[in-house]
Design a protein around this motif. Structure first.
Motif, PDB file in Angstrom:
ATOM      1  N   LEU A 113      11.587   5.092  -0.681  1.00  0.00           N
ATOM      2  CA  LEU A 113      12.819   4.530  -0.127  1.00  0.00           C
ATOM      3  C   LEU A 113      13.304   5.362   1.053  1.00  0.00           C
ATOM      4  N   HIS A 114      13.191   6.660   0.934  1.00  0.00           N
ATOM      5  CA  HIS A 114      13.584   7.554   2.032  1.00  0.00           C
ATOM      6  C   HIS A 114      12.741   7.282   3.277  1.00  0.00           C
ATOM      7  N   THR A 115      11.451   7.015   3.099  1.00  0.00           N
ATOM      8  CA  THR A 115      10.602   6.720   4.266  1.00  0.00           C
ATOM      9  C   THR A 115      10.988   5.400   4.928  1.00  0.00           C
ATOM     10  N   GLN A 116      11.755   4.587   4.226  1.00  0.00           N
ATOM     11  CA  GLN A 116      12.169   3.299   4.767  1.00  0.00           C
ATOM     12  C   GLN A 116      13.502   3.374   5.500  1.00  0.00           C
ATOM     13  N   THR A 147       0.831  -1.208   0.000  1.00  0.00           N
ATOM     14  CA  THR A 147       0.000   0.000   0.000  1.00  0.00           C
ATOM     15  C   THR A 147       0.862   1.253   0.000  1.00  0.00           C
ATOM     16  N   GLN A 148       1.948   1.235   0.744  1.00  0.00           N
ATOM     17  CA  GLN A 148       2.841   2.393   0.735  1.00  0.00           C
ATOM     18  C   GLN A 148       3.248   2.746  -0.687  1.00  0.00           C
ATOM     19  N   MET A 149       3.705   1.753  -1.446  1.00  0.00           N
ATOM     20  CA  MET A 149       4.187   2.012  -2.794  1.00  0.00           C
ATOM     21  C   MET A 149       3.053   2.365  -3.754  1.00  0.00           C
ATOM     22  N   THR A 150       1.866   1.806  -3.527  1.00  0.00           N
ATOM     23  CA  THR A 150       0.709   2.180  -4.335  1.00  0.00           C
ATOM     24  C   THR A 150       0.384   3.658  -4.169  1.00  0.00           C
ATOM     25  N   LEU A 151       0.473   4.150  -2.948  1.00  0.00           N
ATOM     26  CA  LEU A 151       0.210   5.569  -2.700  1.00  0.00           C
ATOM     27  C   LEU A 151       1.252   6.447  -3.382  1.00  0.00           C
ATOM     28  N   PHE A 152       2.507   6.050  -3.347  1.00  0.00           N
ATOM     29  CA  PHE A 152       3.528   6.832  -4.025  1.00  0.00           C
ATOM     30  C   PHE A 152       3.362   6.766  -5.544  1.00  0.00           C
ATOM     31  N   THR A 153       2.853   5.653  -6.064  1.00  0.00           N
ATOM     32  CA  THR A 153       2.536   5.591  -7.493  1.00  0.00           C
ATOM     33  C   THR A 153       1.479   6.625  -7.858  1.00  0.00           C
ATOM     34  N   VAL A 173       4.845  12.758   1.455  1.00  0.00           N
ATOM     35  CA  VAL A 173       6.005  12.367   2.252  1.00  0.00           C
ATOM     36  C   VAL A 173       5.996  13.025   3.639  1.00  0.00           C
ATOM     37  N   THR A 174       5.093  13.968   3.877  1.00  0.00           N
ATOM     38  CA  THR A 174       5.016  14.604   5.199  1.00  0.00           C
ATOM     39  C   THR A 174       4.312  13.733   6.222  1.00  0.00           C
ATOM     40  N   HIS A 175       3.683  12.648   5.788  1.00  0.00           N
ATOM     41  CA  HIS A 175       2.917  11.806   6.709  1.00  0.00           C
ATOM     42  C   HIS A 175       3.853  10.808   7.390  1.00  0.00           C
ATOM     43  N   ARG A 176       4.068  11.040   8.663  1.00  0.00           N
ATOM     44  CA  ARG A 176       5.065  10.262   9.391  1.00  0.00           C
ATOM     45  C   ARG A 176       4.687   8.790   9.524  1.00  0.00           C
ATOM     46  N   GLU A 177       3.403   8.472   9.384  1.00  0.00           N
ATOM     47  CA  GLU A 177       2.994   7.067   9.482  1.00  0.00           C
ATOM     48  C   GLU A 177       3.634   6.221   8.375  1.00  0.00           C
ATOM     49  N   LEU A 178       4.017   6.867   7.281  1.00  0.00           N
ATOM     50  CA  LEU A 178       4.660   6.141   6.188  1.00  0.00           C
ATOM     51  C   LEU A 178       6.102   5.757   6.504  1.00  0.00           C
ATOM     52  N   TYR A 179       6.687   6.405   7.511  1.00  0.00           N
ATOM     53  CA  TYR A 179       8.096   6.174   7.839  1.00  0.00           C
ATOM     54  C   TYR A 179       8.231   4.938   8.722  1.00  0.00           C
ATOM     55  N   GLU A 198      -5.323   1.602   8.807  1.00  0.00           N
ATOM     56  CA  GLU A 198      -4.250   2.586   8.903  1.00  0.00           C
ATOM     57  C   GLU A 198      -4.202   3.444   7.645  1.00  0.00           C
ATOM     58  N   LEU A 199      -3.956   4.725   7.810  1.00  0.00           N
ATOM     59  CA  LEU A 199      -3.802   5.678   6.712  1.00  0.00           C
ATOM     60  C   LEU A 199      -5.082   5.861   5.893  1.00  0.00           C
TER      61      LEU A 199
END
Length: 361
Positions: free
Chosen positions: A96-99, A59-65, A121-127, A328-329
């Protein structure tokens, strides 16, 4: 009547729900799943990653797509041109940065921004690392060092892992032309996966979602995607996997044992074929989502891909409220979906705040 907005939000939300349903039991055997969850297997969220309803890298990567598509489209409106594949590359570098990879190592040598930009990228839950795929992670790290973008013509490896198809649903929005969507879906996956079954699965999936968002029945959507698929070189493995899914669907309702005859879902062609099989043999999103994660394989990825399909078919209103309430999210997903509808609509915003939210690349 299910609206386009309902279908898009449904696709993204159901994908996240399927991801979260399968998060705890990825690659556990069905016997182990039944030990953990009971004789009926998974029937609800199981605690994972320190909470209930937690999503994974799928889901993280889907959102970045999706964010990449919005940014590329906004850039195209603003300047008259955009490199959508580079937008996708940079979105994945932000993921990748969030990882945990410092931005100066993740961004690539040609990017000089001191910080990752944009709204998502401002959403800290992604980190948070949620068992990211090794291939995705390592190839994005390599781009951070070299700045060399992989493509179908310049394959980065011979991997056909499901890391390309699992993130590809939003590509459906890029064009009304199935051929354009197929090509972009395939190229988006080829950024990290160089085997034809790793990227052709992504192209076919993006077209299927495109057609479902337009209200087409699943079999019609599959027919259109297959027509695009067979025009591409080295399609035979993915075509055979889809044929196998269609043949299995004739045997009726899904079971873990039937599903596992298609594979484990850890490679592109089986992640797609297993998800298609479940979507064809169920009549509501609840049943489909649970069937898609109850097997001895890559349960979060098949849950995510199948969720993208059935969410687009049935719409947001058909999803189980108790799952939505604990997802989540959820708010981020809904806001991003609504922003995508705004950007790809005819009445698009042109103020500076929008372009700060979705800057170029």
């Amino acid at each position: 009547m299910v609206t386009f907005k309902d279908r898009l939000r449904g696709s993204l939300l159901a994908g996240a729900i399927g991801d979260a349903l399968g998060a705890k039991t990825e690659f556990d055997t069905i016997e182990r799943i039944r030990e953990i969850a009971g004789p009926d297997g998974i029937t609800d969220f199981i605690p994972a990653y320190g909470g209930i309803g937690r999503i994974t890298d799928d889901t993280q990567m889907t959102l970045f797509t999706l964010e990449a598509l919005i940014r590329a489209h906004a850039q195209q409106r603003r300047t008259g041109s955009a490199d959508v594949e580079q937008s996708l590359q940079m979105a994945y570098q932000r993921w990748l940065h969030t990882q945990g990879i410092p931005w100066d190592r993740a961004r690539g040598p040609e990017n000089t921004l001191p910080e990752a930009d944009g709204w998502l990228v401002t959403h800290r839950e992604l980190y948070s690392r949620r068992a990211p795929g090794l291939t995705c992670f390592s190839e994005l790290e390599m781009y951070g060092k070299s700045g060399r973008r992989a493509s179908i013509a310049r394959p980065v490896n011979n991997s056909k892992g499901c890391g390309g198809v699992m993130r590809a649903a939003p590509i459906a929005l890029w064009s009304d032309d199935p051929s354009v969507v197929f090509d972009l879906g395939a190229e988006s996956a080829a950024l990290t996966h160089g085997h034809p079954s790793g990227y052709l699965s992504s192209g076919a999936f993006a077209v299927i979602v495109q057609q479902l968002l337009q209200g087409k029945p699943l079999l019609d959507a599959l027919m259109i995607a297959t027509a695009e698929l067979v025009r591409r070189p080295n399609h035979e493995e993915q075509s055979a996997a889809l044929d196998q899914a269609l043949a299995l669907a004739e045997q009726g309702a899904p079971t873990p044992e039937k599903l596992e005859t298609l594979g484990q879902g850890n490679v592109g062609e089986t992640a797609l074929s297993m998800s298609i099989y479940v979507a064809l043999t169920t009549s509501d999103p609840d049943t489909a989502l649970l069937a898609s994660v109850n097997h001895s394989g890559d349960s979060d990825s098949t849950g995510s891909v199948c969720g993208n399909l059935v969410g687009a078919i049935y719409g947001e209103q058909a999803l189980r409220q108790s799952w939505l309430d604990r997802l989540e999210l959820r708010e981020v997903i809904e806001n991003l979906a609504d922003d995508a509808i705004t950007e790809f609509d005819t009445d698009t915003p042109s103020d500076d705040r929008w372009f700060l939210r979705y800057p170029a690349y």
